[in-house]
Design an enzyme around this catalytic site. Structure first.
Site, PDB file in Angstrom:
ATOM      1  CB  THR A  46       9.392 -35.420 -11.145  1.00 43.79           C
ATOM      2  OG1 THR A  46       9.211 -36.179  -9.987  1.00 43.79           O
ATOM      3  CG2 THR A  46       8.583 -34.148 -11.098  1.00 43.79           C
TER       4      THR A  46
ATOM      5  N   GLY B 108      13.944 -36.963  -8.924  1.00 38.23           N
ATOM      6  CA  GLY B 108      14.745 -37.922  -8.177  1.00 38.23           C
ATOM      7  C   GLY B 108      14.174 -38.153  -6.795  1.00 38.23           C
TER       8      GLY B 108
HETATM    9  N1  ASP Z   1      10.782 -36.361  -6.998  1.00 41.51           N
HETATM   10  C1  ASP Z   1       9.704 -37.325  -7.009  1.00 41.51           C
HETATM   11  C2  ASP Z   1       9.321 -37.695  -5.630  1.00 41.51           C
HETATM   12  O1  ASP Z   1      10.194 -37.879  -4.815  1.00 41.51           O
HETATM   13  C3  ASP Z   1      10.018 -38.548  -7.738  1.00 41.51           C
HETATM   14  C4  ASP Z   1      10.466 -38.381  -9.126  1.00 41.51           C
HETATM   15  O2  ASP Z   1      11.296 -37.558  -9.463  1.00 41.51           O
HETATM   16  O3  ASP Z   1       9.982 -39.133  -9.955  1.00 41.51           O
HETATM   17  O4  ASP Z   1       8.151 -37.888  -5.405  1.00 41.51           O
END
Ligand code: ASP
Length: 331
Positions: free
Chosen positions: A192, A244
């Site tokens: 993200t 994450g």
């Molecule tokens: N936090 C995001 C999610 O769980 C994933 C990511 O950090 O890429 O959708």
């Protein structure tokens, strides 16, 4: 008066001001507060921090801030850079799809007044974070989902387009063979983009945008569009953003937790560490198998970042320096 109370009081009464490029504190002229103001670390403003190594996105945000733009414009335009970067397969156009091959985006944004907007399960629109801003500014709501979010975006002039690129389609097809089409929630591909900025006026805003976990179950939504989990901004205190495994962030309301810990006097670094601590210390935590990372900034411009495992980093643009800093980590 303790330093943090002073800081809180200063911002509540509107006496925390930006002088030139330096955040300084100017309070009622009592000797105690005069002393406290000397203790406050002077931080050069503006500044912007982002999750992971996103130098171009951070540079864009910096450009907005340098030219006197607001933190809100900076984080939106910074995130937009990664949303249209098809090489980045974790955000916007080119994002990896869910297990059925659909690219679905989650994003949110929060301003200095505590206003927020978010979109979940948005399809066919690249700039999810800008749609989230429209939700915040042009509707009485906080969150729009799915088809409704897409129709709203189109009504606001966003052009629908195919988000699944050839490269992402290929990766998905390979994954299907390997994974035998089983839905899994694991540590595959998460990145993200979360961004927090303080502008020359000392005001804070934040945003985050993602295509979520690669090959997720259709309909799955993570932490990134959930205010308080993926992102939280309190202009009196500071801001935090997560990346994450979203499920773990949601369960601990991580970003809100970090801001509240800073309110209680923890530094951004200490607050991020404690938020990771809440995840890894659960009796049934299987933290060895997933990653979560946080970045945070406080009103004084101090920053922090921490993750469960090695490999997470924070990009920081301040004092004309755009650098990528490896985070400290738990394991
Ligand atoms: N936090 C995001 C999610 O769980 C994933 C990511 O950090 O890429 O959708």
């Amino acid at each position: 008066m303790k330093r943090r109370n002073f800081i809180k009081r200063a911002s509540l009464t509107g006496v925390g001001i930006a002088v030139g490029n330096t955040l300084a504190s100017c309070a009622e002229n009592t000797s105690e507060e005069a002393k406290a103001s000397q203790i406050i670390k002077k931080t050069s403003l503006p500044l912007v921090i982002s999750t992971w190594e996103v130098k171009n996105a951070t540079a864009k945000a910096w450009e907005v801030l340098q030219s006197g733009g607001s933190a809100l414009d900076a984080v939106e335009q910074g995130c937009n850079v990664e949303e249209s970067n098809v090489i980045n397969q974790t955000v916007g156009k080119g994002g990896l799809p869910d297990r059925d091959g659909n690219v679905t985006l989650d994003a949110c944004i929060m301003d200095k007044y505590g206003n927020c907007g978010s979109v979940v399960y948005l399809q066919n629109i690249t700039h999810a974070v800008s749609v989230a801003r429209k939700v915040m500014e042009d509707t009485p709501h906080v969150m729009l989902a799915g088809k409704g979010a897409e129709q709203f975006a189109i009504s606001k002039g966003f052009q629908p387009e195919e988000l699944l690129t050839e490269a992402s389609k290929e990766a998905w097809e390979k994954w299907k063979v390997k994974a035998k089409y089983k839905p899994i929630i694991n540590i595959e591909n998460h990145d993200t983009i979360g961004m927090l900025a303080i502008d020359k006026g000392g005001d804070i805003s934040g945003a985050c945008t993602t295509s979520g976990l690669a090959y997720k179950l259709a309909g799955r939504v993570g932490d990134s569009p959930i205010i308080g989990s993926g992102l939280f901004v309190d202009n009196e205190i500071g801001a935090a953003v997560a990346t994450g495994l979203g499920e773990e962030v949601v369960k601990t309301v991580g970003s809100f937790l970090i801001v509240e810990l800073m309110r209680q006097g923890k530094s951004p670094q200490e607050a991020c560490e404690e938020a990771i601590g809440r995840i890894v210390s659960k009796p049934d935590s299987n933290y060895k198998n997933f990653q979560v990372g946080y970045i945070a900034v406080n009103k004084q411009g101090e920053t922090g970042s921490y993750s469960i495992h090695k490999g997470f980093s924070m990009t920081k643009y301040q004092d004309a320096k755009n650098e990528n800093l490896q985070s400290e980590h738990y394991t």
